[in-house]
Write a protein that holds these residues in place. Structure first.
Motif, PDB file in Angstrom:
ATOM      1  N   LYS A 165      69.836  29.507  38.816  1.00 46.57           N
ATOM      2  CA  LYS A 165      71.231  29.395  39.267  1.00 46.57           C
ATOM      3  C   LYS A 165      71.347  29.588  40.786  1.00 46.57           C
ATOM      4  O   LYS A 165      70.496  30.234  41.405  1.00 46.57           O
ATOM      5  N   ARG A 250      64.411  32.391  41.790  1.00 41.15           N
ATOM      6  CA  ARG A 250      65.550  32.323  42.715  1.00 41.15           C
ATOM      7  C   ARG A 250      65.063  32.032  44.132  1.00 41.15           C
ATOM      8  O   ARG A 250      63.935  32.345  44.503  1.00 41.15           O
ATOM      9  N   CYS A 461      74.919  42.128  36.947  1.00 46.50           N
ATOM     10  CA  CYS A 461      76.201  41.423  37.015  1.00 46.50           C
ATOM     11  C   CYS A 461      77.279  42.222  37.747  1.00 46.50           C
ATOM     12  O   CYS A 461      78.204  41.650  38.291  1.00 46.50           O
TER      13      CYS A 461
HETATM   14  C1  HEM Z   1      78.545  38.779  29.141  1.00 48.64           C
HETATM   15  C2  HEM Z   1      77.809  37.789  29.476  1.00 48.64           C
HETATM   16  C3  HEM Z   1      76.914  37.686  30.676  1.00 48.64           C
HETATM   17  C4  HEM Z   1      75.634  37.237  30.672  1.00 48.64           C
HETATM   18  C5  HEM Z   1      74.834  36.762  29.476  1.00 48.64           C
HETATM   19  C6  HEM Z   1      75.147  37.300  32.027  1.00 48.64           C
HETATM   20  C7  HEM Z   1      73.878  36.936  32.404  1.00 48.64           C
HETATM   21  C8  HEM Z   1      73.347  37.144  33.641  1.00 48.64           C
HETATM   22  C9  HEM Z   1      71.978  37.005  34.003  1.00 48.64           C
HETATM   23  C10 HEM Z   1      70.860  36.582  33.060  1.00 48.64           C
HETATM   24  C11 HEM Z   1      71.844  37.307  35.315  1.00 48.64           C
HETATM   25  C12 HEM Z   1      70.554  37.350  36.148  1.00 48.64           C
HETATM   26  C13 HEM Z   1      70.292  36.099  36.795  1.00 48.64           C
HETATM   27  C14 HEM Z   1      69.131  36.115  37.744  1.00 48.64           C
HETATM   28  O1  HEM Z   1      68.679  37.170  38.212  1.00 48.64           O
HETATM   29  O2  HEM Z   1      68.647  35.032  38.061  1.00 48.64           O
HETATM   30  C15 HEM Z   1      73.166  37.622  35.789  1.00 48.64           C
HETATM   31  C16 HEM Z   1      73.462  37.938  37.083  1.00 48.64           C
HETATM   32  C17 HEM Z   1      74.740  38.122  37.542  1.00 48.64           C
HETATM   33  N1  HEM Z   1      75.893  38.039  36.809  1.00 48.64           N
HETATM   34 FE1  HEM Z   1      76.018  37.919  34.818  1.00 48.64          FE
HETATM   35  N2  HEM Z   1      76.123  37.754  32.818  1.00 48.64           N
HETATM   36  C18 HEM Z   1      77.219  38.015  32.051  1.00 48.64           C
HETATM   37  C19 HEM Z   1      78.424  38.507  32.460  1.00 48.64           C
HETATM   38  C20 HEM Z   1      78.743  38.697  33.771  1.00 48.64           C
HETATM   39  C21 HEM Z   1      79.925  39.350  34.201  1.00 48.64           C
HETATM   40  C22 HEM Z   1      81.024  39.902  33.296  1.00 48.64           C
HETATM   41  C23 HEM Z   1      79.878  39.348  35.541  1.00 48.64           C
HETATM   42  C24 HEM Z   1      80.858  40.015  36.464  1.00 48.64           C
HETATM   43  C25 HEM Z   1      81.416  41.200  36.155  1.00 48.64           C
HETATM   44  C26 HEM Z   1      78.686  38.666  35.959  1.00 48.64           C
HETATM   45  C27 HEM Z   1      78.273  38.433  37.268  1.00 48.64           C
HETATM   46  C28 HEM Z   1      76.952  38.306  37.633  1.00 48.64           C
HETATM   47  C29 HEM Z   1      76.446  38.540  38.966  1.00 48.64           C
HETATM   48  C30 HEM Z   1      77.286  38.855  40.190  1.00 48.64           C
HETATM   49  C31 HEM Z   1      75.062  38.426  38.902  1.00 48.64           C
HETATM   50  C32 HEM Z   1      74.060  38.651  40.005  1.00 48.64           C
HETATM   51  C33 HEM Z   1      73.939  37.490  40.863  1.00 48.64           C
HETATM   52  C34 HEM Z   1      72.675  37.480  41.665  1.00 48.64           C
HETATM   53  O3  HEM Z   1      71.591  37.749  41.133  1.00 48.64           O
HETATM   54  O4  HEM Z   1      72.744  37.157  42.855  1.00 48.64           O
HETATM   55  N3  HEM Z   1      78.012  38.306  34.861  1.00 48.64           N
HETATM   56  N4  HEM Z   1      74.049  37.513  34.767  1.00 48.64           N
END
Ligand code: HEM
Ligand code: SF4
Length: 550
Positions: A165, A250, A461
């Motif tokens: 992503k 990434r 997240c």
């Molecule tokens: C409930 C279902 C969710 C799933 C399955 C999910 C899944 C993921 C996964 C797998 C990553 C890691 C990606 C990576 O390191 O390449 C991630 C990162 C992230 N997600 Fe989620 N997420 C969820 C909900 C949320 C929510 C509710 C938020 C905000 C409150 C959010 C915001 C983010 C952010 C800001 C990152 C970090 C971005 C980064 O690595 O630069 N996600 N998420």
């Protein structure tokens, strides 16, 4: 606010119709789980612990009242009566039925919304400063550039399947309220020595299991080259980013492994080939800017005498004013935060009734628009000071006026074990417990600017690694433990927090947090903020107290 043209509208409608056919094929058994998975994820539909979760894009966090009412309707008719605002300014529904998601997408399309590219290995929603266009420290409104990026990213054929992503954030202010240093690409509006405005471009930031702060790849980029330069970066990433290991996929890892100099050379070479064919004309920029012209402000707004009287007559209102409103560039106006951090509700959640009511408030007081913030709150950006008191009363009745913006109870929190199938530990319950322990508002206000960010697993997240206090759920032999970090920040002085020590058990988290705050209160120097104190003394004094009883 940008209004879809016919092409935009056709695109979202056709995408919804296409997804309807895909869902029908799946339900008829003509597509396997695996085949359908790839298709549903392209429309932001995850399968979570209890039910599917649908993520809806909110480009740079900007919404109008009609869209908010539609979210209320969806919450009521298709979900359990609430929705969740995320750190990416998006909206999530936790209980939609898979069969009915196509109907939700149709509903969204009718108000110029969609779920396109809200998950999967593609360019995600572009985020920005929630005070864009009204902030006093702003060089230029970043939203037209966000919109230009939105149009370029949407269904970009070449970048539809990247190694991982990809997230872009744009800021136009002195204070970075969009965490641009923690995105795959950060775009910051700046002035060069000749006084021209352009972009400083950062690359390779990101959170998750390996949090990295972005580095400046180009100190100044002329405006007309924005898209070609971003395209060049994306091409290099698409070409060289690792696809063999999801944890190293990434762009932050590519930049680290290649080295910024070499990476920049590759980008430069690519850019030279495409820059002349992809120029952003002044006319195009002006056309998009025309969608973001300031609303019809009342030029007499500052003449109002009522605010001062109301502030001195009503301490509760004065407290709300102090914490939940921000300066506005137009005299007589303030930006008002809607706190989605009432002590008894999960951070970022909003009910259908609240959504409808806030839509009415936006219409009545703020030109029908509002914004979501990356700290999971909302902002009504254009409130006349004479209206603040009535707005506060209305928000108080809706339980949306907790005066805690920027304080220790304004906790960012992911859904954790309550919803997320990837979670190691709960987070909503912990946030509630911390909130209950800090129920004395005077104490909370005395502590001041302390940002707690808490994620249920290392995907991060809730940006825990850049919280002033970060809390990360870890799994230890099937039970919930929490790793605490101190000193992180996502603003100008971005930093990754330092680990305090061994993870603490679930029933010790709240105590650990209150102990940390106690150490701060006792050892701070005069006006010293929490972050400054951590910088000055390091983590040792905190560590000694937190682990003293072990
Ligand atoms: C409930 C279902 C969710 C799933 C399955 C999910 C899944 C993921 C996964 C797998 C990553 C890691 C990606 C990576 O390191 O390449 C991630 C990162 C992230 N997600 Fe989620 N997420 C969820 C909900 C949320 C929510 C509710 C938020 C905000 C409150 C959010 C915001 C983010 C952010 C800001 C990152 C970090 C971005 C980064 O690595 O630069 N996600 N998420
Ligand atoms: S941090 Fe982990 S537990 Fe929390 S929402 Fe993200 S993936 Fe789920």
């Amino acid at each position: 606010m940008y209004q879809y043209n016919e092409q935009d509208q056709t695109l979202v409608e056709e995408r919804a119709a296409q997804y309807r056919r895909q869902t029908e094929d799946f339900l008829k058994g003509e597509l396997t789980e695996d085949q359908f998975r790839a298709l549903r994820l392209r429309n932001g539909l995850y399968i979570q612990t209890h039910a599917p979760m649908l993520r809806i894009a909110v480009p740079y966090g900007l919404l109008n009242s009609k869209q908010l009412r539609k979210l209320a309707h969806i919450a009521r008719e298709f979900d359990k009566g609430y929705c969740h605002f995320t750190t990416r300014q998006n909206v999530q529904f936790n209980w939609p039925e898979l069969e009915r998601v196509p109907d939700i997408l149709d509903e969204l399309a009718s108000v110029q919304m969609h779920s396109i590219q809200t998950s999967g290995n593609c360019m995600r929603n572009t985020t920005s400063d929630p005070l864009a266009g009204v902030a006093i420290d702003e060089l230029e409104d970043p939203r037209p550039y966000c919109e230009i990026i939105r149009q370029w990213t949407t269904l970009h054929p070449e970048f539809d399947y990247l190694p991982r992503k990809f997230k872009i954030a744009v800021s136009g202010a002195q204070l970075d309220r969009a965490a641009t240093q923690l995105h795959d690409i950060g775009v910051h509006l700046v002035k060069n020595d000749q006084g021209e405005t352009g972009f400083r471009i950062l690359v390779g930031g990101g959170l998750g299991r390996t949090p990295v702060i972005g580095q400046v790849i180009r100190p100044f980029l002329d405006k007309q080259h924005l898209l070609s330069y971003l395209e060049a970066i994306l091409r290099i990433y698409n070409l060289f980013g690792r696809r063999d290991n999801k944890y190293k996929a990434r762009i932050k890892i590519l930049v680290k492994e290649t080295g910024l100099d070499k990476f920049s050379e590759l980008v430069e070479a690519e850019w030279q080939q495409i820059k002349d064919g992809m120029e952003l004309s002044d006319a195009r920029i002006a056309a998009i800017k025309a969608h973001f012209t300031p609303p019809a402000y009342d030029t007499d707004a500052a003449q109002d005498q009522s605010l001062a009287t109301q502030l001195s007559a009503n301490p509760a209102f004065a407290t709300w004013y102090k914490y939940n409103t921000a300066a506005h560039r137009v005299p007589g106006y303030r930006a008002a935060f809607i706190s989605l951090k009432a002590p008894d509700s999960p951070p970022g959640d909003m009910t259908d009734t609240q959504l409808d009511a806030v839509a009415d408030l936006a219409d009545r007081y703020s030109f029908g628009q509002l914004r979501s913030t990356h700290r999971q709150n909302l902002i009504l950006a254009d409130i006349k000071q004479a209206d603040l008191f009535s707005l506060w009363q209305a928000l108080t009745n809706l339980k949306l006026a907790t005066p805690n913006i920027g304080t220790v109870t304004d906790i960012i929190c992911c859904p954790g074990l309550d919803f997320c199938s990837l979670a190691n530990a709960g987070s909503i319950g912990v946030a509630k417990e911390i909130n209950e322990a800090l129920d004395d508002l005077d104490y909370v206000h005395d502590i001041g600017d302390v940002k707690i960010n808490m994620s249920g697993c290392m995907n991060g997240c809730a940006h825990q690694s850049v919280g002033h206090i970060g809390i990360l759920g870890v799994d230890k032999k099937g039970s919930e433990w929490y790793q605490i970090t101190l000193g992180g920040s996502s603003e100008n002085e971005a930093a990754i927090g330092e680990r305090l020590g061994p993870a603490v058990a679930r029933d010790e988290v709240t105590q650990a947090i209150t102990t940390i705050l106690d150490v701060y209160v006792k050892q701070r120097q005069e006006e010293e903020s929490f972050l400054d104190m951590v910088k000055r003394v390091g983590i040792t004094p905190f560590k000694e107290r937190v682990y003293a009883d072990h």
